[in-house]
Scaffold this motif. Structure first.
Motif, PDB file in Angstrom:
ATOM      1  N   MET A   7       1.057  -1.223   0.069  1.00  0.00           N
ATOM      2  CA  MET A   7       0.177  -0.081  -0.172  1.00  0.00           C
ATOM      3  C   MET A   7       1.070   1.334  -0.025  1.00  0.00           C
ATOM      4  O   MET A   7       2.008   1.272   0.730  1.00  0.00           O
ATOM      5  N   GLN A   8       0.287   2.362  -0.524  1.00  0.00           N
ATOM      6  CA  GLN A   8       1.198   3.669  -0.718  1.00  0.00           C
ATOM      7  C   GLN A   8       0.988   4.254   0.737  1.00  0.00           C
ATOM      8  O   GLN A   8       0.129   4.135   1.479  1.00  0.00           O
ATOM      9  N   PRO A   9       2.125   4.931   1.113  1.00  0.00           N
ATOM     10  CA  PRO A   9       2.172   5.621   2.406  1.00  0.00           C
ATOM     11  C   PRO A   9       1.552   6.816   2.613  1.00  0.00           C
ATOM     12  O   PRO A   9       2.004   7.784   2.967  1.00  0.00           O
ATOM     13  N   ALA A  11      -4.802  11.213   7.269  1.00  0.00           N
ATOM     14  CA  ALA A  11      -5.883  12.139   7.189  1.00  0.00           C
ATOM     15  C   ALA A  11      -6.546  11.879   5.857  1.00  0.00           C
ATOM     16  O   ALA A  11      -7.865  12.035   5.581  1.00  0.00           O
ATOM     17  N   ILE A  12      -5.817  11.773   4.976  1.00  0.00           N
ATOM     18  CA  ILE A  12      -6.069  11.730   3.356  1.00  0.00           C
ATOM     19  C   ILE A  12      -6.627  10.233   3.122  1.00  0.00           C
ATOM     20  O   ILE A  12      -7.615  10.030   2.426  1.00  0.00           O
ATOM     21  N   ARG A  13      -6.146   9.026   3.795  1.00  0.00           N
ATOM     22  CA  ARG A  13      -6.764   7.904   3.638  1.00  0.00           C
ATOM     23  C   ARG A  13      -8.072   7.745   4.032  1.00  0.00           C
ATOM     24  O   ARG A  13      -9.033   7.213   3.479  1.00  0.00           O
ATOM     25  N   ASP A  14      -8.298   8.406   5.286  1.00  0.00           N
ATOM     26  CA  ASP A  14      -9.584   8.271   6.000  1.00  0.00           C
ATOM     27  C   ASP A  14     -10.684   9.189   5.178  1.00  0.00           C
ATOM     28  O   ASP A  14     -11.728   9.121   5.871  1.00  0.00           O
ATOM     29  N   MET A  15     -10.647  10.064   4.640  1.00  0.00           N
ATOM     30  CA  MET A  15     -11.352  11.215   4.286  1.00  0.00           C
ATOM     31  C   MET A  15     -12.161  10.839   2.886  1.00  0.00           C
ATOM     32  O   MET A  15     -11.585  10.062   2.158  1.00  0.00           O
TER      33      MET A  15
END
Ligand SMILES: *Cc1c(COP(=O)(O)O)cnc(C)c1O
Length: 350
Positions: free
Chosen positions: A1-3, A7-11
Motif C-alpha cells: 500500500m502507498q504511504p 488524514a487523506i486515507r480516511d477522508m
C-alpha cells in the motif's frame, strides 16, 4: 500500500454539485451560478489580454495581483495591503486553515453551512467542531469564549439563505479567541456587509467570491479583506502564480463595472421575490432569503421526491440527504423564464 497520510486515507473528499455537459438543455439551478453574463467589459478585457496572436500568454502573470488588489481596495475603502486575491474563494478558505490551524487544532463552522470547510480541515488534519442553529437562526451553544483557531461564519448562510444581523456577527467576533472568517459569498444579494468589522477587529477576515454575483464561476476568482499581517501570511502560503493573466484582467474589469453588478443583482432579487410568492401560493414553506437561492420545502416535507421529479424534467436543483435538510431543496434563482418553468413544474408535481 502507498504511504498516504492517514488524514487523506480516511477522508471521503468533497463532491461538487452536478455539472451537466454545457450542450445539454438543463435548467441548472443547483450550484448558485448567475443566469446572466458578466459585465461586457470582462469579455473585452479577456480578448485584449490574450492579444491578436495570443502573444501575451507567453509571459507569466503578475504574481502579486497588484492592479486587481488596488481596484478592490479602492472599491471597499481599504489600503491594498489589506486585500488578497485568490483562485476562487475556496483557495482562501484552504489557505486560512493552513495558516491558522495545525494538526489536531480546532476549526469550527455552523451545520448546516458550506461543507467544504470540513473537507479542507480534514486534509490539514485539524479537529472539526460544528455548531447547530436555534429556531430563530442564532448559533446554538456558542461559548462565551470560543478557543478554536478558526470559526467560519457563512453569512448569508448557504444552503438556508438567511443572513445573521451585523450586531450579532460583531458579538461573535468578540467571542472568538481565534480567527473569525466571514464567508460573504452571497452578500451582494443581501442588504449589508460585515466588511467594517475588519477595521475594528484584528481577528476578522471577510471572503468574497466572483462566482455568484459577478457571474464568473468559470474564471475562478475570489478575494479576502483582512489585516496586512494576515494578508502577508496568506501570501506566503499560496502558489505564487495562483491567478492566471485572464483571471486577473477579468476580476479587475468585473470590479470596475459596479453598475452591471447592481443591475444584475436587482434583477435576480426581483425574480427571487416573484418565485417566493409563487412557491407560497402552491403551499411551499420558505426561509427568507438574502441570497441568489431559496431553501424551499414542499407541503409533504419530502425534498427527494420533488428533486427526482424535477430531475426527470431536466430541472436541476440541490437536494441534501442530511436529516436537517432533507425536507426541502436549495433552488438557485435563474432567469424569470427559468423560474416560471420551474414553478409550473412544481405545481404539477404537487
Ligand atoms: C460558492 C461558495 C464558495 C466558493 O466560491 P468560489 O469562489 O467559487 O471558490 C464559498 N463559500 C460559499 C458559502 C459558497 O457558496
Amino acid at each position: 500500500m502507498q504511504p498516504l497520510r492517514k488524514a487523506i486515507r480516511d477522508m471521503a473528499g468533497y463532491v461538487p454539485g452536478f455539472q451537466p455537459p454545457d450542450n445539454e438543455p438543463w435548467i441548472k439551478l443547483n450550484t448558485n451560478e448567475n443566469p446572466y453574463p458578466p459585465s461586457p467589459q470582462v469579455r473585452a478585457a479577456l480578448l485584449a489580454e490574450i492579444g491578436a496572436e495570443g502573444e501575451n500568454l507567453r509571459k507569466y502573470p503578475d504574481p502579486g495581483s497588484k492592479t486587481m488588489r488596488q481596484v478592490a481596495a479602492e472599491l471597499y475603502g481599504f489600503d491594498p495591503s489589506w486585500v488578497i486575491t485568490a483562485n476562487g474563494s475556496d483557495e482562501l478558505l484552504n489557505n486560512l486553515i493552513r495558516a491558522f490551524a495545525g494538526e489536531g487544532e480546532e476549526v469550527a463552522y455552523i451545520h448546516p453551512s458550506y461543507s467544504y470547510y470540513a473537507t479542507l480541515a480534514e486534509i490539514q488534519g485539524a479537529k472539526i467542531r460544528t455548531f447547530g442553529l436555534t429556531e430563530d437562526f442564532r448559533i446554538k451553544d456558542f461559548p462565551a469564549r470560543f478557543e478554536g483557531k478558526i470559526f467560519f461564519l457563512t453569512s448569508p448562510n448557504a444552503p438556508l439563505g438567511f443572513a445573521f444581523p451585523l450586531a450579532y456577527i460583531e458579538e461573535i467576533a468578540q467571542r472568538c479567541a481565534g480567527m473569525l472568517v466571514i464567508d460573504e459569498a452571497y452578500v451582494d444579494f443581501a442588504d449589508f456587509t460585515a466588511m467594517a468589522l475588519v477595521k475594528k477587529y484584528a481577528n476578522v477576515v471577510v471572503t468574497r467570491t466572483f462566482s455568484k454575483s459577478y457571474s464568473l464561476a468559470g474564471m475562478r476568482l475570489g478575494l479576502a479583506v483582512t489585516r496586512p499581517e494576515v494578508v502577508a501570511a496568506l501570501d506566503k502560503i499560496r502558489d505564487h502564480y495562483h491567478l492566471d493573466r485572464l483571471a486577473l484582467v477579468a476580476g479587475r474589469a468585473a470590479l470596475s463595472d459596479q453598475a452591471h453588478l447592481t443591475a444584475t443583482v436587482a434583477k435576480i432579487r426581483a425574480t427571487r421575490e416573484r418565485f417566493v410568492a409563487g412557491l407560497k401560493e402552491i403551499g411551499y414553506t420558505l426561509i427568507e432569503s438574502r441570497s441568489n437561492f431559496v431553501f424551499a420545502s414542499p407541503p409533504d416535507g419530502n425534498g427527494k421526491r420533488v428533486y427526482d421529479a424535477l430531475f426527470a424534467r431536466k430541472i436541476l436543483v440541490r437536494y441534501f440527504s442530511d436529516p436537517l435538510l432533507a425536507h426541502g431543496m436549495r433552488i438557485t434563482i435563474g432567469t424569470d423564464a427559468e423560474m416560471e418553468t420551474t414553478l409550473q413544474a412544481l405545481g404539477e408535481i404537487g
